[in-house]
Motif scaffolding. Structure first.
Motif, PDB file in Angstrom:
ATOM      1  N   ASP A 122       0.795  -1.051   0.026  1.00 52.80           N
ATOM      2  CA  ASP A 122      -0.074  -0.015  -0.105  1.00 52.80           C
ATOM      3  C   ASP A 122       0.801   1.305   0.087  1.00 52.80           C
ATOM      4  O   ASP A 122       0.279   2.440   0.360  1.00 52.80           O
ATOM      5  N   ASN A 123       2.059   1.244  -0.685  1.00 54.91           N
ATOM      6  CA  ASN A 123       2.766   2.264  -0.431  1.00 54.91           C
ATOM      7  C   ASN A 123       2.593   3.138  -2.042  1.00 54.91           C
ATOM      8  O   ASN A 123       2.401   2.575  -2.906  1.00 54.91           O
ATOM      9  N   VAL A 124       2.643   4.630  -1.911  1.00 53.53           N
ATOM     10  CA  VAL A 124       2.611   5.156  -3.022  1.00 53.53           C
ATOM     11  C   VAL A 124       3.962   5.560  -3.552  1.00 53.53           C
ATOM     12  O   VAL A 124       4.749   6.030  -2.864  1.00 53.53           O
ATOM     13  N   VAL A 125       4.049   4.957  -4.908  1.00 51.02           N
ATOM     14  CA  VAL A 125       5.331   5.048  -5.380  1.00 51.02           C
ATOM     15  C   VAL A 125       5.409   6.519  -6.255  1.00 51.02           C
ATOM     16  O   VAL A 125       4.327   6.755  -7.286  1.00 51.02           O
ATOM     17  N   ALA A 126       6.407   7.229  -6.303  1.00 53.30           N
ATOM     18  CA  ALA A 126       6.698   8.223  -7.259  1.00 53.30           C
ATOM     19  C   ALA A 126       7.812   8.198  -8.179  1.00 53.30           C
ATOM     20  O   ALA A 126       8.951   7.513  -7.689  1.00 53.30           O
ATOM     21  N   VAL A 127       7.829   8.408  -9.521  1.00 58.46           N
ATOM     22  CA  VAL A 127       9.050   8.336 -10.530  1.00 58.46           C
ATOM     23  C   VAL A 127       9.291   9.578 -11.078  1.00 58.46           C
ATOM     24  O   VAL A 127       8.263  10.212 -11.455  1.00 58.46           O
ATOM     25  N   CYS A 128      10.342   9.685 -11.369  1.00 60.01           N
ATOM     26  CA  CYS A 128      10.895  10.732 -12.364  1.00 60.01           C
ATOM     27  C   CYS A 128      10.216  10.210 -13.682  1.00 60.01           C
ATOM     28  O   CYS A 128      10.010   8.998 -14.170  1.00 60.01           O
ATOM     29  N   LEU A 185      14.515   8.219  -7.608  1.00 55.52           N
ATOM     30  CA  LEU A 185      15.287   9.305  -8.227  1.00 55.52           C
ATOM     31  C   LEU A 185      16.524   8.686  -8.985  1.00 55.52           C
ATOM     32  O   LEU A 185      17.338   7.739  -8.483  1.00 55.52           O
ATOM     33  N   CYS A 186      16.840   9.032 -10.307  1.00 55.25           N
ATOM     34  CA  CYS A 186      17.878   8.621 -11.141  1.00 55.25           C
ATOM     35  C   CYS A 186      18.539   9.639 -11.511  1.00 55.25           C
ATOM     36  O   CYS A 186      18.245  10.270 -12.558  1.00 55.25           O
ATOM     37  N   PHE A 187      19.995   9.811 -10.926  1.00 55.82           N
ATOM     38  CA  PHE A 187      20.809  10.982 -11.470  1.00 55.82           C
ATOM     39  C   PHE A 187      22.306  10.355 -11.371  1.00 55.82           C
ATOM     40  O   PHE A 187      22.524   9.889 -10.399  1.00 55.82           O
ATOM     41  N   PRO A 188      22.942  10.714 -12.401  1.00 54.96           N
ATOM     42  CA  PRO A 188      22.362  11.131 -13.872  1.00 54.96           C
ATOM     43  C   PRO A 188      21.299  10.217 -14.344  1.00 54.96           C
ATOM     44  O   PRO A 188      21.517   9.103 -14.176  1.00 54.96           O
ATOM     45  N   ASN A 189      20.368  11.040 -15.161  1.00 54.92           N
ATOM     46  CA  ASN A 189      19.145  10.402 -15.297  1.00 54.92           C
ATOM     47  C   ASN A 189      19.546   9.673 -16.722  1.00 54.92           C
ATOM     48  O   ASN A 189      20.058  10.151 -17.645  1.00 54.92           O
ATOM     49  N   ASN A 190      18.802   8.515 -16.635  1.00 55.60           N
ATOM     50  CA  ASN A 190      18.531   7.670 -18.064  1.00 55.60           C
ATOM     51  C   ASN A 190      17.070   7.941 -18.295  1.00 55.60           C
ATOM     52  O   ASN A 190      16.022   7.511 -17.278  1.00 55.60           O
ATOM     53  N   PRO A 191      16.550   8.354 -19.248  1.00 57.30           N
ATOM     54  CA  PRO A 191      17.204   8.657 -20.439  1.00 57.30           C
ATOM     55  C   PRO A 191      17.731  10.128 -20.791  1.00 57.30           C
ATOM     56  O   PRO A 191      18.289  10.612 -21.843  1.00 57.30           O
ATOM     57  N   THR A 192      17.361  11.238 -19.920  1.00 57.73           N
ATOM     58  CA  THR A 192      17.516  12.585 -20.332  1.00 57.73           C
ATOM     59  C   THR A 192      19.003  13.063 -20.181  1.00 57.73           C
ATOM     60  O   THR A 192      19.424  14.008 -20.840  1.00 57.73           O
ATOM     61  N   ILE A 216      14.826   5.977  -3.312  1.00 56.94           N
ATOM     62  CA  ILE A 216      15.627   5.003  -3.906  1.00 56.94           C
ATOM     63  C   ILE A 216      16.633   5.652  -5.000  1.00 56.94           C
ATOM     64  O   ILE A 216      15.875   6.169  -5.877  1.00 56.94           O
ATOM     65  N   TYR A 217      17.642   5.847  -4.711  1.00 57.59           N
ATOM     66  CA  TYR A 217      18.545   6.691  -5.501  1.00 57.59           C
ATOM     67  C   TYR A 217      19.631   5.741  -6.425  1.00 57.59           C
ATOM     68  O   TYR A 217      20.350   5.054  -6.166  1.00 57.59           O
ATOM     69  N   ASP A 218      19.297   5.855  -7.776  1.00 59.69           N
ATOM     70  CA  ASP A 218      19.926   5.198  -8.676  1.00 59.69           C
ATOM     71  C   ASP A 218      21.163   5.771  -9.302  1.00 59.69           C
ATOM     72  O   ASP A 218      20.733   6.974  -9.983  1.00 59.69           O
ATOM     73  N   ALA A 219      22.212   5.566  -9.070  1.00 61.15           N
ATOM     74  CA  ALA A 219      23.511   6.254  -9.454  1.00 61.15           C
ATOM     75  C   ALA A 219      24.167   5.540 -10.328  1.00 61.15           C
ATOM     76  O   ALA A 219      25.703   5.404 -10.325  1.00 61.15           O
ATOM     77  N   ALA A 220      23.488   4.831 -11.259  1.00 62.92           N
ATOM     78  CA  ALA A 220      24.349   3.748 -11.972  1.00 62.92           C
ATOM     79  C   ALA A 220      25.129   4.740 -13.177  1.00 62.92           C
ATOM     80  O   ALA A 220      26.234   3.895 -13.431  1.00 62.92           O
TER      81      ALA A 220
END
Ligand SMILES: *Cc1c(COP(=O)(O)O)cnc(C)c1O
Length: 408
Positions: A122-128, A185-192, A216-220
């Motif tokens: 029941d969590n609300v998920v937010a995405v870029c 959050l994904c930074f640097p962002n894929n795809p922009t 949840i920070y994606d730093a790939a």
């Protein structure tokens, strides 16, 4: 009678990269002489570096000897690798992360998909928006996304945070009463290819701490950061230890897409409803092991040697030289482009108001160049196309010259 997981049936049957592959194959079969250049897929092309190969050979030899043979790897990763990661990627940058807060895995794709399992349904998920599709897809499979509205191109229960030209392709902090519980959050962002500066990321950390949300920070793509004020890790921000998980990968910096190695960081201070997420993720690793083999973990360790680090810089430079060529070439040709400075992705605004797929078709048929339609990464990606810098440099230059040649 067995029952299926109905949430899996909600996933849309067409998948962006298979749609692209079909179109390219159809075009090639009716135009057999066309010399197609692919700047679409986010996979690397340079081989593994000498230090990595040497470490793998050595580890293979150890496996051949009873005295040095290794069986199952420890659930959370070998200490030699966890300690190299924590000291090099974190403590050297002033981030307070302990060796045992590093969870070694077979890559950031698995981790970014699996991490949602430790959270309630029941969590609300937010995405870029747009972003790497794995976050939304796995939440669809987990039953958190609601229903898909075909016309709007969005899931009813997902909070989309538009990343638009007017904000430099950075998301705005959610306002209003729908507070997301989990924020990807994904930074640097894929795809922009966009990033945010440390003072901006700090605002997200403050927001999450204030509202009890988890980031949840994606730093790939951390290795591609070239500007000083762009953070390499969310733990550079104050208070991130109590609200953030970080995902990293050896794929895009060291070329491990085929050998598989990544890791997730969960600080022990991060608690939800009084429970340490660290303990839940450790339990998951213990029971659903998605770790990496000894040979690959030794390969990862070699990336952190002085020689390994020099080699990685060379790989990143190779791709970023491509990025600069694409960025400058298309700018000169009058296209509106961004990204490509802290990431190997160039985000191209489609000319003449073409849709993402229309521009994709035009580039394929007129320039014989394959990009990725921005609309495949989320509704706000409509009107854009992603080009990647992961190709061979001669072919990349040729592709750019062809695209520039057909502009308007
Ligand atoms: C490529 C990519 C990953 C996946 O990395 P692997 O370690 O190869 O699984 C994760 N996140 C983003 C944003 C990516 O583009």
């Amino acid at each position: 009678m067995a029952k299926i997981n109905r949430d899996y049936t909600k996933l849309r049957s067409s998948y962006l990269f298979s749609d692209i592959a079909k179109k390219v194959a159809a075009y090639q079969s009716s135009n057999p002489s066309a010399d197609i250049i692919r700047l679409g897929i986010g996979d690397v092309t340079r081989p593994l570096t000498p230090s990595v190969i040497e470490a793998m050979h050595k580890a293979v030899d150890e496996m051949a000897d009873e005295k040095t043979f290794r069986g199952y790897a420890p659930d959370l990763g070998y200490d030699f690798l966890r300690s190299a990661i924590a000291s090099h990627d974190y403590r050297k940058r002033g981030c307070d992360i302990a060796d045992d807060e590093i969870f070694v895995s077979d890559g950031a794709k698995s981790d970014s998909g699996n991490i949602q399992e430790i959270f309630g349904k029941d969590n609300v998920v937010a995405v870029c928006d747009p972003v790497y599709p794995v976050y939304v897809d796995t939440n669809v499979m987990a039953g958190r996304a609601g229903e898909f509205a075909e016309d709007a191109g969005r899931w009813s229960d997902v909070v989309y945070m538009p990343c638009l030209e007017e904000n430099g392709f950075a998301p705005m902090i959610p306002s209003g009463d729908r507070v997301p519980d989990i924020i990807y959050l994904c930074f640097p962002n894929n795809p922009t290819g966009a990033t945010i500066v440390k003072s901006e990321l700090q605002k997200w950390v403050d927001y999450a701490n204030e509202h009890g949300s988890v980031i949840i920070y994606d730093a790939a793509y951390e290795a591609y950061i070239s500007e000083d004020d762009v953070p390499h890790s969310i733990y550079e921000c104050d208070g991130a230890r109590t609200c953030a998980i970080e995902l990293r990968s050896f794929s895009k910096n060291a070329g491990f897409t085929g050998v598989r190695l990544g890791f997730t960081v969960i600080p022990k201070d991060l608690k939800v409803e009084g429970v340490r997420l660290y303990d839940l993720w450790a339990r998951r690793h213990g029971t659903k092991y998605n770790g990496a083999p000894y040979i690959i973990q030794r390969a990862g360790e070699a990336v952190y040697s002085d020689k390994g680090q020099e080699e990685i810089k060379g790989l990143v430079k190779y791709y970023m030289d491509n990025a600069a060529y694409i960025l400058n070439g298309l700018k000169k040709a009058g296209l509106c482009v961004s990204g490509g400075v802290n990431a190997p992705y160039i985000w191209v605004k489609t000319p003449e108001g073409l849709s993402s797929w229309e521009y994709f078709d035009r580039l394929l048929t007129v320039a014989n160049v394959v990009g990725t339609p921005g609309s495949g990464f989320g509704p706000s990606g409509e009107g854009y196309l992603r080009l990647t810098a992961f190709g061979n440099s001669e072919r990349t230059k040729e592709a750019v010259d062809r695209i520039a040649g057909i502009v308007i």
